[in-house]
Design a protein around this motif. Structure first.
Motif, PDB file in Angstrom:
ATOM      1  N   ILE A  61       0.835  -1.201   0.000  1.00  0.00           N
ATOM      2  CA  ILE A  61       0.000   0.000   0.000  1.00  0.00           C
ATOM      3  C   ILE A  61       0.871   1.253   0.000  1.00  0.00           C
ATOM      4  CG2 ILE A  61      -1.630   1.328   1.431  1.00  0.00           C
ATOM      5  CD1 ILE A  61      -2.918  -1.379   2.161  1.00  0.00           C
ATOM      6  N   ARG A  62       2.061   1.177   0.581  1.00  0.00           N
ATOM      7  CA  ARG A  62       2.987   2.315   0.554  1.00  0.00           C
ATOM      8  C   ARG A  62       3.853   2.301  -0.710  1.00  0.00           C
ATOM      9  NH1 ARG A  62       6.161   2.374   5.924  1.00  0.00           N
ATOM     10  NH2 ARG A  62       7.352   3.851   4.704  1.00  0.00           N
ATOM     11  N   TYR A  63       4.179   1.115  -1.226  1.00  0.00           N
ATOM     12  CA  TYR A  63       5.088   1.016  -2.363  1.00  0.00           C
ATOM     13  C   TYR A  63       4.417   1.395  -3.685  1.00  0.00           C
ATOM     14  CZ  TYR A  63       8.275  -0.865  -5.818  1.00  0.00           C
ATOM     15  OH  TYR A  63       9.106  -0.995  -6.899  1.00  0.00           O
ATOM     16  N   GLN A 100      17.665  -7.818  -2.887  1.00  0.00           N
ATOM     17  CA  GLN A 100      16.539  -8.667  -2.515  1.00  0.00           C
ATOM     18  C   GLN A 100      17.029 -10.086  -2.244  1.00  0.00           C
ATOM     19  OE1 GLN A 100      16.359  -6.454  -5.152  1.00  0.00           O
ATOM     20  NE2 GLN A 100      15.339  -5.085  -3.725  1.00  0.00           N
ATOM     21  N   LYS A 101      16.367 -10.751  -1.293  1.00  0.00           N
ATOM     22  CA  LYS A 101      16.782 -12.084  -0.871  1.00  0.00           C
ATOM     23  C   LYS A 101      15.968 -13.203  -1.514  1.00  0.00           C
ATOM     24  CE  LYS A 101      19.701 -10.277   1.948  1.00  0.00           C
ATOM     25  NZ  LYS A 101      20.898  -9.820   1.309  1.00  0.00           N
ATOM     26  N   THR A 102      14.796 -12.876  -2.054  1.00  0.00           N
ATOM     27  CA  THR A 102      13.931 -13.909  -2.620  1.00  0.00           C
ATOM     28  C   THR A 102      13.723 -13.670  -4.113  1.00  0.00           C
ATOM     29  OG1 THR A 102      11.899 -12.658  -2.197  1.00  0.00           O
ATOM     30  CG2 THR A 102      12.675 -14.123  -0.434  1.00  0.00           C
ATOM     31  N   ASP A 103      13.288 -14.718  -4.792  1.00  0.00           N
ATOM     32  CA  ASP A 103      12.959 -14.578  -6.212  1.00  0.00           C
ATOM     33  C   ASP A 103      11.812 -13.596  -6.404  1.00  0.00           C
ATOM     34  OD1 ASP A 103      14.900 -16.381  -6.975  1.00  0.00           O
ATOM     35  OD2 ASP A 103      13.530 -18.094  -7.020  1.00  0.00           O
ATOM     36  N   LEU A 104      10.854 -13.604  -5.496  1.00  0.00           N
ATOM     37  CA  LEU A 104       9.725 -12.681  -5.595  1.00  0.00           C
ATOM     38  C   LEU A 104      10.208 -11.232  -5.484  1.00  0.00           C
ATOM     39  CD1 LEU A 104       6.678 -12.180  -5.796  1.00  0.00           C
ATOM     40  CD2 LEU A 104       6.567 -12.397  -3.311  1.00  0.00           C
ATOM     41  N   GLU A 143      18.104   6.686  -8.493  1.00  0.00           N
ATOM     42  CA  GLU A 143      16.723   6.219  -8.459  1.00  0.00           C
ATOM     43  C   GLU A 143      16.662   4.703  -8.319  1.00  0.00           C
ATOM     44  OE1 GLU A 143      14.747   7.716 -11.887  1.00  0.00           O
ATOM     45  OE2 GLU A 143      14.900   9.778 -11.219  1.00  0.00           O
ATOM     46  N   GLU A 144      17.575   4.020  -8.969  1.00  0.00           N
ATOM     47  CA  GLU A 144      17.588   2.567  -8.885  1.00  0.00           C
ATOM     48  C   GLU A 144      17.939   2.121  -7.470  1.00  0.00           C
ATOM     49  OE1 GLU A 144      18.674   4.361 -11.432  1.00  0.00           O
ATOM     50  OE2 GLU A 144      17.143   3.669 -12.813  1.00  0.00           O
ATOM     51  N   ASN A 145      18.859   2.839  -6.800  1.00  0.00           N
ATOM     52  CA  ASN A 145      19.187   2.509  -5.415  1.00  0.00           C
ATOM     53  C   ASN A 145      17.984   2.733  -4.508  1.00  0.00           C
ATOM     54  OD1 ASN A 145      21.788   1.660  -5.879  1.00  0.00           O
ATOM     55  ND2 ASN A 145      22.661   3.694  -5.592  1.00  0.00           N
ATOM     56  N   ASP A 146      17.244   3.823  -4.750  1.00  0.00           N
ATOM     57  CA  ASP A 146      16.038   4.093  -3.968  1.00  0.00           C
ATOM     58  C   ASP A 146      15.001   2.999  -4.206  1.00  0.00           C
ATOM     59  OD1 ASP A 146      14.351   5.465  -2.230  1.00  0.00           O
ATOM     60  OD2 ASP A 146      13.515   6.704  -3.849  1.00  0.00           O
ATOM     61  N   MET A 147      14.817   2.617  -5.470  1.00  0.00           N
ATOM     62  CA  MET A 147      13.863   1.553  -5.790  1.00  0.00           C
ATOM     63  C   MET A 147      14.317   0.230  -5.175  1.00  0.00           C
ATOM     64  SD  MET A 147      12.510   0.322  -9.524  1.00  0.00           S
ATOM     65  CE  MET A 147      11.748   1.894  -9.901  1.00  0.00           C
ATOM     66  N   ALA A 152      13.296  -3.855  -1.173  1.00  0.00           N
ATOM     67  CA  ALA A 152      13.808  -4.653  -0.052  1.00  0.00           C
ATOM     68  C   ALA A 152      12.921  -4.457   1.183  1.00  0.00           C
ATOM     69  CB  ALA A 152      15.254  -4.289   0.252  1.00  0.00           C
ATOM     70  N   VAL A 153      12.456  -3.238   1.413  1.00  0.00           N
ATOM     71  CA  VAL A 153      11.537  -2.977   2.531  1.00  0.00           C
ATOM     72  C   VAL A 153      10.210  -3.679   2.277  1.00  0.00           C
ATOM     73  CG1 VAL A 153      10.189  -1.178   3.690  1.00  0.00           C
ATOM     74  CG2 VAL A 153      12.627  -0.819   3.233  1.00  0.00           C
TER      75      VAL A 153
END
Length: 159
Positions: A61-63, A100-104, A143-147, A152-153
């Protein structure tokens, strides 16, 4: 069991308005179809954290509004590039490391990059993302680092 119930509820909630049939017989068919689909999926072992990511709903909802805003800003930048004859299109390929740690999580990150106009994720090898940009100056990495951080969050791994 919780994910099985979530999946059944989501399938039926989608089936009901898409079928547009509210007679008892058709509702019974929908209940049976959703139940069969969920039972088969559960027996196959594919109803897991990544196939039914209900844990992402509240963080999403925030992303999602942030991503929509980024897409809008990128649309404006790409429109300026197209409409301004003095801006030289300088396509380039850049590599980013995903956290990211997962495939998703990697899937969401790659698709977020691709949804943003002017950039396309062309390849993923492990944590290395290959991204094509239409103008090299537009893809400085900030921007890519922010994304990357925001995904990740969303995934539950970042802070």
């Amino acid at each position: 069991m919780n994910r099985v119930l979530w999946l059944w509820g989501i399938l039926f909630a989608l089936w009901l308005p898409l079928s547009n049939h509210f007679e008892p017989l058709f509702i019974g068919f929908g209940l049976a179809t959703c139940t069969i689909a969920v039972v088969v999926g559960a027996r196959m072992g594919i109803v897991d954290r990544e196939s039914v990511p209900v844990h992402l709903v509240w963080r999403g909802i925030r992303y999602v509004p942030w991503l929509v805003w980024e897409i809008f800003k990128s649309n404006v930048r790409v429109a300026r590039i197209i409409l301004a004859p003095r801006v030289r299109v300088d396509p380039s390929i850049v590599h980013f490391e995903a956290s990211q740690k997962t495939d998703l999580g990697r899937f969401i990150y790659a698709n977020s990059i691709t949804l943003t106009p002017g950039t396309v994720t062309t390849g993923i090898v492990g944590d290395d993302f290959e991204v094509h940009a239409i103008v090299q100056e537009e893809i400085d990495g900030s921007e890519e680092n922010d994304m990357n951080r925001r995904v990740a969050v969303l995934e539950g791994e970042g802070g």
